[in-house]
Write a protein that holds these residues in place. Sequence first.
Motif, PDB file in Angstrom:
ATOM      1  N   ARG A 135      61.222  18.669  48.891  1.00 18.16           N
ATOM      2  CA  ARG A 135      61.506  18.013  48.132  1.00 18.16           C
ATOM      3  C   ARG A 135      61.365  16.389  48.427  1.00 18.16           C
ATOM      4  N   THR A 136      61.523  16.004  49.556  1.00 19.67           N
ATOM      5  CA  THR A 136      61.251  14.712  49.779  1.00 19.67           C
ATOM      6  C   THR A 136      60.021  14.004  49.218  1.00 19.67           C
ATOM      7  N   PHE A 137      58.894  14.856  49.345  1.00 17.11           N
ATOM      8  CA  PHE A 137      57.680  14.555  48.626  1.00 17.11           C
ATOM      9  C   PHE A 137      57.760  14.625  47.212  1.00 17.11           C
ATOM     10  N   VAL A 138      58.406  15.751  46.533  1.00 23.37           N
ATOM     11  CA  VAL A 138      58.420  15.971  45.369  1.00 23.37           C
ATOM     12  C   VAL A 138      59.329  14.839  44.653  1.00 23.37           C
ATOM     13  N   ARG A 156      52.191  11.254  45.245  1.00 23.74           N
ATOM     14  CA  ARG A 156      51.595  12.384  44.000  1.00 23.74           C
ATOM     15  C   ARG A 156      50.294  12.627  44.972  1.00 23.74           C
ATOM     16  N   ALA A 157      49.494  11.921  45.658  1.00 24.79           N
ATOM     17  CA  ALA A 157      48.308  12.297  46.258  1.00 24.79           C
ATOM     18  C   ALA A 157      48.601  13.378  47.372  1.00 24.79           C
ATOM     19  N   ILE A 158      49.550  13.181  47.887  1.00 27.31           N
ATOM     20  CA  ILE A 158      49.993  14.300  49.091  1.00 27.31           C
ATOM     21  C   ILE A 158      50.258  15.705  48.609  1.00 27.31           C
ATOM     22  N   VAL A 159      51.264  15.550  47.492  1.00 34.53           N
ATOM     23  CA  VAL A 159      51.568  16.768  46.901  1.00 34.53           C
ATOM     24  C   VAL A 159      50.476  17.565  46.387  1.00 34.53           C
ATOM     25  N   GLY A 160      49.733  16.667  45.446  1.00 27.96           N
ATOM     26  CA  GLY A 160      48.483  17.176  44.932  1.00 27.96           C
ATOM     27  C   GLY A 160      47.574  17.995  45.953  1.00 27.96           C
ATOM     28  N   ALA A 166      52.155   6.744  44.166  1.00 23.11           N
ATOM     29  CA  ALA A 166      50.889   7.315  44.152  1.00 23.11           C
ATOM     30  C   ALA A 166      50.349   8.077  45.330  1.00 23.11           C
ATOM     31  N   ARG A 167      51.141   7.558  46.261  1.00 17.56           N
ATOM     32  CA  ARG A 167      51.025   8.394  47.692  1.00 17.56           C
ATOM     33  C   ARG A 167      51.573   9.817  47.966  1.00 17.56           C
TER      34      ARG A 167
END
Length: 273
Positions: A201-204, A214-218, A211-212
């Motif tokens: 969840r720390t990325f979500v 978002r890019a990582i999760v994508g 944007a970073r």
Amino acid sequence: EAHRRGGAEVVRYRPGTYEAARARIDIERDLRRALDDDGLQLAYQPQVSLVDGSLVGAEALVRWHDLERGTVSPDEFIPVAEDSGLVVDLGAWAVDAALEAIAAGLEGVVVSVNVSARQLDDPGLVAAAEAALARHDVDPRWLRLEITESALVRDAEHASALLRRLHDLGLRVSIDDFGTGYATLEHLRRVDVADSLKIDRTFVSGIVHDARDRAIVGAAVALGRSLGFTVVAEGVEDAAQAELLAEMGCDAGQGYHFGEPTTPEALARRAAG
Ligand code: C2E
Ligand code: MG
Ligand code: MG
Ligand code: MG
């Protein structure tokens, strides 16, 4: 504060150290009592399809309500249980309680139970899982064990062999807190028995505004999907996050937006529609 230096334990004495150690010993004692006296519960947090909004699973999260302490957070007592070894018994209890809930009306929902790194060191883990399955008349595919990415990486060879044996019992396996445990592509290639990947969840939490993130999760969603994992996002707190995750191709979401951890009865009602 205890440090590991070349295998030896170096303890620095500081004010507060004694009190902290004392507090941990007290937690350990009270937690042991709660475990023995039916004082722990599992709360079930829904996992919802990002494609059609249906309930696809639930994560079982241990809850400890103590008369004197009030509600104690797992973030406080799980580390103590891990250090003391109590987490082995706690984990066995959780698997048993989850199987009982599945038998009592959750069949059709995949229930995930957390397995800590310390449990992977327990030579009795597979036998305990097997015995629990024998006690309950439940199709093992409704139970999924969540192993954190960091536990997987700690001793990858041992962990992947163990996961294979659990998978051979018919259980499902999930990689938890993905993104926080330094797994390499090699680790992901090796754990081919896992069928689901949970993005931490720390990325979500940042995907709408950062944007970073978002890019990582994508990229994590794309990698997970292309390796054949069902990808679950943790900590989804609003509709904007859910929408973005759906656009990324993420399979399911878990978080306050879809529901807080709840009783097995409430979850069964939700599963029934
Ligand atoms: P986890 O496995 O990552 O579990 C998800 C945690 O995120 C849960 O915290 C859950 O209540 C919380 N959460 C869910 N949705 C949201 C959200 O939208 N926003 C935010 N900010 N948080 C959300 P909880 O229940 O406090 O558990 C904390 C950790 O304790 C778990 O993290 C897990 O690592 C551990 N844990 C819980 N139950 C067990 C258990 O039975 N055995 C073991 N070994 N560990 C457990
Ligand atoms: Mg988990
Ligand atoms: Mg998690
Ligand atoms: Mg987490």
